[in-house]
Motif scaffolding. Sequence first.
Motif, mmCIF file in Angstrom:
data_model
loop_
_atom_site.group_PDB
_atom_site.id
_atom_site.type_symbol
_atom_site.label_atom_id
_atom_site.label_comp_id
_atom_site.label_asym_id
_atom_site.label_seq_id
_atom_site.Cartn_x
_atom_site.Cartn_y
_atom_site.Cartn_z
ATOM 1 N N GLY A 266 0.753 -1.103 0.011
ATOM 2 C CA GLY A 266 0.073 -0.098 0.013
ATOM 3 C C GLY A 266 0.806 1.274 0.075
ATOM 4 O O GLY A 266 1.742 1.566 -1.049
ATOM 5 N N LEU A 267 1.006 1.638 1.138
ATOM 6 C CA LEU A 267 1.900 3.083 1.296
ATOM 7 C C LEU A 267 2.629 2.981 2.654
ATOM 8 O O LEU A 267 2.100 3.014 3.960
ATOM 9 C CB LEU A 267 1.064 4.371 1.235
ATOM 10 C CG LEU A 267 1.847 5.569 1.523
ATOM 11 C CD1 LEU A 267 2.858 5.658 0.235
ATOM 12 C CD2 LEU A 267 1.057 7.104 1.224
ATOM 13 N N PRO A 268 3.816 2.433 2.628
ATOM 14 C CA PRO A 268 4.361 1.934 4.002
ATOM 15 C C PRO A 268 4.844 3.170 4.760
ATOM 16 O O PRO A 268 5.423 3.833 4.239
ATOM 17 C CB PRO A 268 5.638 1.209 3.233
ATOM 18 C CG PRO A 268 5.551 1.007 2.049
ATOM 19 C CD PRO A 268 4.561 1.963 1.469
ATOM 20 N N MET A 269 4.419 3.074 6.088
ATOM 21 C CA MET A 269 5.057 3.868 6.833
ATOM 22 C C MET A 269 6.486 4.085 6.956
ATOM 23 O O MET A 269 7.094 5.346 6.967
ATOM 24 C CB MET A 269 4.749 3.521 8.185
ATOM 25 C CG MET A 269 3.141 3.281 8.752
ATOM 26 S SD MET A 269 2.266 4.921 8.611
ATOM 27 C CE MET A 269 1.789 4.864 6.886
ATOM 28 N N SER A 270 7.241 3.136 6.735
ATOM 29 C CA SER A 270 8.761 3.157 6.516
ATOM 30 C C SER A 270 9.181 3.981 5.643
ATOM 31 O O SER A 270 10.198 4.791 5.540
ATOM 32 C CB SER A 270 9.426 1.916 6.686
ATOM 33 O OG SER A 270 8.982 1.086 5.623
ATOM 34 N N LEU A 271 8.248 4.077 4.305
ATOM 35 C CA LEU A 271 8.956 4.785 3.382
ATOM 36 C C LEU A 271 8.689 6.338 3.687
ATOM 37 O O LEU A 271 9.686 7.220 3.284
ATOM 38 C CB LEU A 271 8.033 4.160 2.051
ATOM 39 C CG LEU A 271 8.371 5.387 0.682
ATOM 40 C CD1 LEU A 271 9.653 5.032 0.442
ATOM 41 C CD2 LEU A 271 7.321 4.667 -0.253
ATOM 42 N N LEU A 272 7.585 6.364 4.067
ATOM 43 C CA LEU A 272 7.414 7.856 4.387
ATOM 44 C C LEU A 272 8.371 8.315 5.510
ATOM 45 O O LEU A 272 8.534 9.663 5.481
ATOM 46 C CB LEU A 272 5.913 8.207 4.997
ATOM 47 C CG LEU A 272 4.795 7.575 4.161
ATOM 48 C CD1 LEU A 272 3.473 7.965 4.627
ATOM 49 C CD2 LEU A 272 4.893 8.546 2.635
ATOM 50 N N GLN A 273 8.812 7.497 6.552
ATOM 51 C CA GLN A 273 9.657 7.922 7.458
ATOM 52 C C GLN A 273 11.218 8.294 6.915
ATOM 53 O O GLN A 273 11.788 9.200 7.102
ATOM 54 C CB GLN A 273 9.775 6.822 8.478
ATOM 55 C CG GLN A 273 8.681 6.418 9.580
ATOM 56 C CD GLN A 273 8.780 5.650 10.405
ATOM 57 O OE1 GLN A 273 9.387 4.327 10.053
ATOM 58 N NE2 GLN A 273 8.609 5.791 11.641
ATOM 59 N N ALA A 274 11.379 7.291 5.867
ATOM 60 C CA ALA A 274 12.498 7.547 5.037
ATOM 61 C C ALA A 274 12.491 8.960 4.311
ATOM 62 O O ALA A 274 13.483 9.575 4.139
ATOM 63 C CB ALA A 274 12.897 6.456 4.068
ATOM 64 N N MET A 275 11.259 9.090 3.659
ATOM 65 C CA MET A 275 11.297 10.493 2.976
ATOM 66 C C MET A 275 11.210 11.698 3.887
ATOM 67 O O MET A 275 12.005 12.721 3.500
ATOM 68 C CB MET A 275 9.956 10.635 2.228
ATOM 69 C CG MET A 275 9.622 9.516 1.041
ATOM 70 S SD MET A 275 8.019 9.596 0.282
ATOM 71 C CE MET A 275 8.056 11.144 -0.346
ATOM 72 N N SER A 276 10.789 11.463 5.085
ATOM 73 C CA SER A 276 10.911 12.716 5.838
ATOM 74 C C SER A 276 12.396 13.177 6.416
ATOM 75 O O SER A 276 12.502 14.248 6.891
ATOM 76 C CB SER A 276 10.154 12.391 7.384
ATOM 77 O OG SER A 276 10.988 11.534 8.214
ATOM 78 N N VAL A 277 13.399 12.167 6.375
ATOM 79 C CA VAL A 277 14.624 12.703 6.375
ATOM 80 C C VAL A 277 15.423 12.648 5.099
ATOM 81 O O VAL A 277 16.718 12.817 5.239
ATOM 82 C CB VAL A 277 15.492 11.481 7.618
ATOM 83 C CG1 VAL A 277 14.918 11.561 8.831
ATOM 84 C CG2 VAL A 277 15.224 10.073 6.760
ATOM 85 N N GLY A 278 14.925 12.707 3.777
ATOM 86 C CA GLY A 278 15.366 12.895 2.840
ATOM 87 C C GLY A 278 16.153 11.636 2.336
ATOM 88 O O GLY A 278 17.320 12.134 1.569
ATOM 89 N N LEU A 279 15.784 10.645 2.622
ATOM 90 C CA LEU A 279 16.544 9.512 1.995
ATOM 91 C C LEU A 279 15.816 8.808 0.690
ATOM 92 O O LEU A 279 14.567 8.978 0.434
ATOM 93 C CB LEU A 279 16.146 8.339 2.610
ATOM 94 C CG LEU A 279 17.050 7.824 3.947
ATOM 95 C CD1 LEU A 279 16.885 6.572 4.680
ATOM 96 C CD2 LEU A 279 18.611 7.893 3.601
ATOM 97 N N PRO A 280 16.796 9.091 -0.501
ATOM 98 C CA PRO A 280 16.182 8.592 -1.875
ATOM 99 C C PRO A 280 15.767 7.120 -1.862
ATOM 100 O O PRO A 280 16.460 6.564 -0.839
ATOM 101 C CB PRO A 280 17.276 8.914 -2.853
ATOM 102 C CG PRO A 280 18.523 8.815 -1.923
ATOM 103 C CD PRO A 280 17.945 9.565 -0.363
ATOM 104 N N ALA A 281 14.927 6.803 -2.552
ATOM 105 C CA ALA A 281 14.238 5.611 -2.457
ATOM 106 C C ALA A 281 14.297 4.738 -3.765
ATOM 107 O O ALA A 281 14.304 5.306 -4.652
ATOM 108 C CB ALA A 281 12.814 5.304 -1.831
#
Length: 356
Positions: A266-281
């Motif tokens: 779906g839309l993983p929490m961990s991906l959004l957490q990564a985006m919050s600190v600017g991690l490219p995915a």
Amino acid sequence: MKIIHVVYSLEMGGAEILVAQLCRLQRLHGHDVSVIAYSNLGTLGEQLVAEGIPVAVLGEAPLPRTLLRFLSAFKRLRPDVVHCHNPAPTLQAAIPARLAGVRSVLATRHSLVAPPYERGTEIAFNAVARSLNWIVGICDATCMNLQHTPGAVRERIVRVYNGVDPIVPAASADLPIKRGLTLLFVGRLAAIKNLPTLLRALAIAVARIPDLQLWVVGNGAERPHLDALVAELGMKQNVTFWGERLDVEGFFSAADIYCMSSLSEGLPMSLLQAMSVGLPAIVTDVGGMAEVVKNADAGLATPIADPSAMAEAILQLASDSSRRRALSENARAAYQQHFTLERMAASYMELYMRRS
């Protein structure tokens, strides 16, 4: 407003993290918030209880008894809102909530709901969904798929993007020790996450960049198989399994690229957490995670179960620091604009107040 969230359990998981964070923010805004879990309390449930948020465990039982237990609880507690999370809690609690006179009853589907559908589950869910004010999908892909399930109540399906508390960057003294450019995965070690694809992609990439590292934070039934695959690939020096952790800030703060190779998401929490600190995915091209990464230009999406394509994406970003910086800026901006916990909570509050 008196709000009850209904979940299967509060064990560690993306949807469960979302519910816990939403409860905390709603209480901070002055609402009377509690949780009813069907199966067990779980790690996150223990945290909420320690923080003073009531969590009741109903206990597993045949469906008729479960329906009566929910009806009794709702008549006693008299909530304004019952918010169910995922199909099983909805099947158990939605009709009892309506019979108890609850004004606003809604359900969030936290997964992709990808075809081929589990026909029996979706028919049952959509029958019960006629008692709901709203059916929430957590990304466009989820909403579109829900629209095509058998007997869908299309006019009540709405999108609310997941939101999450930002990761607070860890102090340098609390960062894990790095030995090279580091990839990160945070989540359940479950078959649906398809971590073998990520491990095989890393093995291909390591042939060109020997000091690449992968941190895997989480636990689950697939751990023994993953350990065996790491040994088979000769990757013990490149992969670290950290187990289930609550203190994930250091891993997000220290890593260079966030990776998910899921078969469905779906839309993983961990991906959004990564985006919050600017991690490219780097993610597989499924569901909300690909939708978000593409729309935000915050990383790369690769075909499902294609280690070679994922390895190429890893090598692209590993060898191009300027590209990583640009994607990092895009990730932070998209998080702030669309995926904060406050924005999600405000969207849910609007639905709580508005009848379908």
